[in-house]
Write a protein that holds these residues in place. Sequence first.
Motif, PDB file in Angstrom:
ATOM      1  N   PRO A   1    -125.295 -82.957  29.087  1.00 45.70           N
ATOM      2  CA  PRO A   1    -123.936 -82.426  28.895  1.00 45.70           C
ATOM      3  C   PRO A   1    -123.425 -81.643  30.101  1.00 45.70           C
ATOM      4  CG  PRO A   1    -125.228 -82.142  26.907  1.00 45.70           C
ATOM      5  CD  PRO A   1    -126.170 -82.659  27.940  1.00 45.70           C
ATOM      6  N   GLU A   2    -124.297 -80.811  30.708  1.00 47.21           N
ATOM      7  CA  GLU A   2    -123.845 -80.028  31.859  1.00 47.21           C
ATOM      8  C   GLU A   2    -123.583 -80.924  33.074  1.00 47.21           C
ATOM      9  OE1 GLU A   2    -128.412 -79.588  31.753  1.00 47.21           O
ATOM     10  OE2 GLU A   2    -126.711 -79.745  30.347  1.00 47.21           O
ATOM     11  N   GLN A   3    -124.341 -82.012  33.218  1.00 42.71           N
ATOM     12  CA  GLN A   3    -124.093 -82.955  34.310  1.00 42.71           C
ATOM     13  C   GLN A   3    -122.766 -83.682  34.104  1.00 42.71           C
ATOM     14  OE1 GLN A   3    -127.730 -85.290  33.951  1.00 42.71           O
ATOM     15  NE2 GLN A   3    -128.526 -84.408  35.844  1.00 42.71           N
ATOM     16  N   ARG A   4    -122.530 -84.098  32.875  1.00 40.25           N
ATOM     17  CA  ARG A   4    -121.285 -84.803  32.569  1.00 40.25           C
ATOM     18  C   ARG A   4    -120.082 -83.887  32.806  1.00 40.25           C
ATOM     19  NH1 ARG A   4    -122.402 -85.726  27.664  1.00 40.25           N
ATOM     20  NH2 ARG A   4    -123.725 -87.541  28.101  1.00 40.25           N
ATOM     21  N   ALA A   5    -120.191 -82.626  32.393  1.00 36.79           N
ATOM     22  CA  ALA A   5    -119.094 -81.674  32.573  1.00 36.79           C
ATOM     23  C   ALA A   5    -118.839 -81.421  34.063  1.00 36.79           C
ATOM     24  CB  ALA A   5    -119.414 -80.367  31.850  1.00 36.79           C
ATOM     25  N   TRP A   6    -119.922 -81.248  34.836  1.00 38.28           N
ATOM     26  CA  TRP A   6    -119.753 -81.002  36.272  1.00 38.28           C
ATOM     27  C   TRP A   6    -119.070 -82.196  36.939  1.00 38.28           C
ATOM     28  CZ3 TRP A   6    -121.181 -83.723  40.546  1.00 38.28           C
ATOM     29  CH2 TRP A   6    -120.960 -83.096  41.771  1.00 38.28           C
ATOM     30  N   LEU A   7    -119.526 -83.406  36.624  1.00 36.77           N
ATOM     31  CA  LEU A   7    -118.989 -84.599  37.270  1.00 36.77           C
ATOM     32  C   LEU A   7    -117.516 -84.802  36.932  1.00 36.77           C
ATOM     33  CD1 LEU A   7    -119.618 -87.022  39.041  1.00 36.77           C
ATOM     34  CD2 LEU A   7    -120.351 -88.262  36.998  1.00 36.77           C
ATOM     35  N   GLU A   8    -117.146 -84.648  35.687  1.00 35.16           N
ATOM     36  CA  GLU A   8    -115.750 -84.840  35.296  1.00 35.16           C
ATOM     37  C   GLU A   8    -114.853 -83.781  35.922  1.00 35.16           C
ATOM     38  OE1 GLU A   8    -116.104 -84.838  31.056  1.00 35.16           O
ATOM     39  OE2 GLU A   8    -116.347 -87.016  30.936  1.00 35.16           O
ATOM     40  N   THR A   9    -115.357 -82.529  36.030  1.00 38.40           N
ATOM     41  CA  THR A   9    -114.577 -81.465  36.664  1.00 38.40           C
ATOM     42  C   THR A   9    -114.377 -81.742  38.144  1.00 38.40           C
ATOM     43  OG1 THR A   9    -115.409 -79.841  35.071  1.00 38.40           O
ATOM     44  CG2 THR A   9    -114.491 -78.995  37.136  1.00 38.40           C
ATOM     45  N   ARG A  10    -115.441 -82.199  38.820  1.00 34.40           N
ATOM     46  CA  ARG A  10    -115.365 -82.463  40.255  1.00 34.40           C
ATOM     47  C   ARG A  10    -114.433 -83.639  40.555  1.00 34.40           C
ATOM     48  NH1 ARG A  10    -118.768 -81.635  44.707  1.00 34.40           N
ATOM     49  NH2 ARG A  10    -117.649 -82.423  46.538  1.00 34.40           N
ATOM     50  N   ILE A  11    -114.521 -84.701  39.766  1.00 32.85           N
ATOM     51  CA  ILE A  11    -113.638 -85.848  39.977  1.00 32.85           C
ATOM     52  C   ILE A  11    -112.177 -85.444  39.752  1.00 32.85           C
ATOM     53  CG2 ILE A  11    -112.997 -88.137  39.134  1.00 32.85           C
ATOM     54  CD1 ILE A  11    -115.574 -88.206  40.665  1.00 32.85           C
ATOM     55  N   ALA A  12    -111.929 -84.626  38.712  1.00 36.33           N
ATOM     56  CA  ALA A  12    -110.567 -84.168  38.434  1.00 36.33           C
ATOM     57  C   ALA A  12    -110.028 -83.323  39.585  1.00 36.33           C
ATOM     58  CB  ALA A  12    -110.543 -83.380  37.132  1.00 36.33           C
ATOM     59  N   ALA A  13    -110.889 -82.484  40.184  1.00 38.85           N
ATOM     60  CA  ALA A  13    -110.468 -81.658  41.317  1.00 38.85           C
ATOM     61  C   ALA A  13    -110.120 -82.522  42.518  1.00 38.85           C
ATOM     62  CB  ALA A  13    -111.577 -80.670  41.671  1.00 38.85           C
ATOM     63  N   ASP A  14    -110.913 -83.555  42.769  1.00 40.20           N
ATOM     64  CA  ASP A  14    -110.614 -84.472  43.868  1.00 40.20           C
ATOM     65  C   ASP A  14    -109.278 -85.174  43.646  1.00 40.20           C
ATOM     66  OD1 ASP A  14    -112.878 -83.854  45.246  1.00 40.20           O
ATOM     67  OD2 ASP A  14    -113.961 -85.701  44.790  1.00 40.20           O
ATOM     68  N   ASN A  15    -109.041 -85.593  42.405  1.00 41.82           N
ATOM     69  CA  ASN A  15    -107.787 -86.278  42.084  1.00 41.82           C
ATOM     70  C   ASN A  15    -106.589 -85.360  42.316  1.00 41.82           C
ATOM     71  OD1 ASN A  15    -109.420 -88.372  41.346  1.00 41.82           O
ATOM     72  ND2 ASN A  15    -109.057 -88.168  39.146  1.00 41.82           N
ATOM     73  N   ALA A  16    -106.737 -84.094  41.925  1.00 39.96           N
ATOM     74  CA  ALA A  16    -105.646 -83.136  42.099  1.00 39.96           C
ATOM     75  C   ALA A  16    -105.373 -82.868  43.576  1.00 39.96           C
ATOM     76  CB  ALA A  16    -105.983 -81.830  41.378  1.00 39.96           C
ATOM     77  N   ALA A  17    -106.430 -82.920  44.402  1.00 37.03           N
ATOM     78  CA  ALA A  17    -106.271 -82.628  45.827  1.00 37.03           C
ATOM     79  C   ALA A  17    -105.470 -83.701  46.551  1.00 37.03           C
ATOM     80  CB  ALA A  17    -107.649 -82.487  46.478  1.00 37.03           C
ATOM     81  N   VAL A  18    -105.470 -84.926  46.020  1.00 37.23           N
ATOM     82  CA  VAL A  18    -104.721 -86.004  46.653  1.00 37.23           C
ATOM     83  C   VAL A  18    -103.229 -85.826  46.462  1.00 37.23           C
ATOM     84  CG1 VAL A  18    -104.354 -88.506  46.678  1.00 37.23           C
ATOM     85  CG2 VAL A  18    -106.642 -87.593  46.351  1.00 37.23           C
ATOM     86  N   GLY A  19    -102.837 -85.160  45.401  1.00 39.08           N
ATOM     87  CA  GLY A  19    -101.428 -84.951  45.111  1.00 39.08           C
ATOM     88  C   GLY A  19    -101.022 -85.671  43.856  1.00 39.08           C
ATOM     89  N   ALA A  20     -99.799 -85.481  43.447  1.00 38.93           N
ATOM     90  CA  ALA A  20     -99.298 -86.099  42.220  1.00 38.93           C
ATOM     91  C   ALA A  20     -99.206 -87.609  42.386  1.00 38.93           C
ATOM     92  CB  ALA A  20     -97.925 -85.537  41.875  1.00 38.93           C
TER      93      ALA A  20
END
Length: 427
Positions: free
Chosen positions: A212-231
């Motif tokens: 569960p902690e691995q899944r949470a970390w990975l989904e959070t990190r991918i979401a942060a990368d997506n946000a960094a690209v812009g809308a």
Amino acid sequence: MTALDTELERSTLRTVAWRLLPLIMLGYLASYMDRVNISFAAPTMNAQLGFTASVYGFGGGLFFISYAILEIPSNLALARVGARRWLARIMITWGLVAMSMALVRTDWQFYLVRFLLGAAEAGFFPGVIYYLSLWFPRAYQGRAISRFYIAAPLASVVMGAVAGSLLGLNGRLGLHGWQWLLIAEGAPAVILAFVFLKFLPDRPANAAWLRPEQRAWLETRIAADNAAVGAPDHSQFRALLRPAVIALVAVNFLYLGPYYAFTLSAPTILKEATGLDAAHVGYLVAAGGITGAIGMAFIGWSSDRMRERYLHLAIPLGLVAVCFAILAAGPAPAVVMAVFLAMMACYFAVGGSMWLTPSEVVHPRAMAVTVAAINSLGQVGSFLFPWLWGVAKDRTGGFHLGLTLLPVAFLSAAVIVMGLRRARRRA
């Protein structure tokens, strides 16, 4: 970042890599092998069926027309249906069509099967690129893509190692050696499709093997990368109008088409230039696969380490141009072998870095369509260049004219990439 966070990151990505990349690599190995194995079948197949170089080149290139037409629809279906089922569907259909190539008797049958093979395989490669973007943060995508894409040069190792033995089955069960080769190399795709269905999850949320902690970390990190690209663009297709995306289509066109023109005739060219027999040409092609794998692995590691994409694409493109210019000069057999090995290393380094650039310029929401568009429109060159290559061979009686034009295409692609780099730095 604490030591605990670092260990969580490492353990998560290590688990994802070991669970996904070997399986995806095997799938792409089968894909690449079924795409170009006619290069080994060609000498005997063409002679027995009466195919000219123009017929062979046109049929070889037809694969990429249907591939290009269906690439975007296939990737849209993958995003809707899920990678597991859609990639398995692709593998079953292309494996069956690849084996049916052994049944062709006329030039029109050859054209039809090559066209159907491209239609069947359409979407697999860009689908995998999109799929990996759902699992690996941007800082790790270079290594992830190069480790799966390394299957392309390794396919040359497999084909070079087994082609001689399969061609040696000539006459068994009433089949020619080239028929045995096409059947034996098409079957693994069908088998692997069922492995994909069982072991390939669609997203991290579906991965029972992640804690569960691995899944949470990975989904959070991918979401942060997506946000960094812009809308994201309101429409996924709007990203296709960006100048950077159009430039990447041109680069793909200029490096894919010339290489496929060469590689579909590579065993014949190497045999004529070196005087080696078919078995030893196979070993040379296999050695080229090994140097290609090394070049690809290095470029992925270096690009991630330096956090730089454009020079890692432009420099190998320029080096491939130099290698083809040397081959066109007709050097001694030992030089031909050495330059061929160097060219393979540089060419697959291009492949390893090419697919790192789309994530630099488009939002992940548009990645599926963008990668499919770059790949499909670029594949038009993979039809045109082999066809024109065959026409040139029939008109001139040799491969020299084709070889002299290849450096121009690769140098042009390198210039476009450097222009992209300059525009990106200004932005």
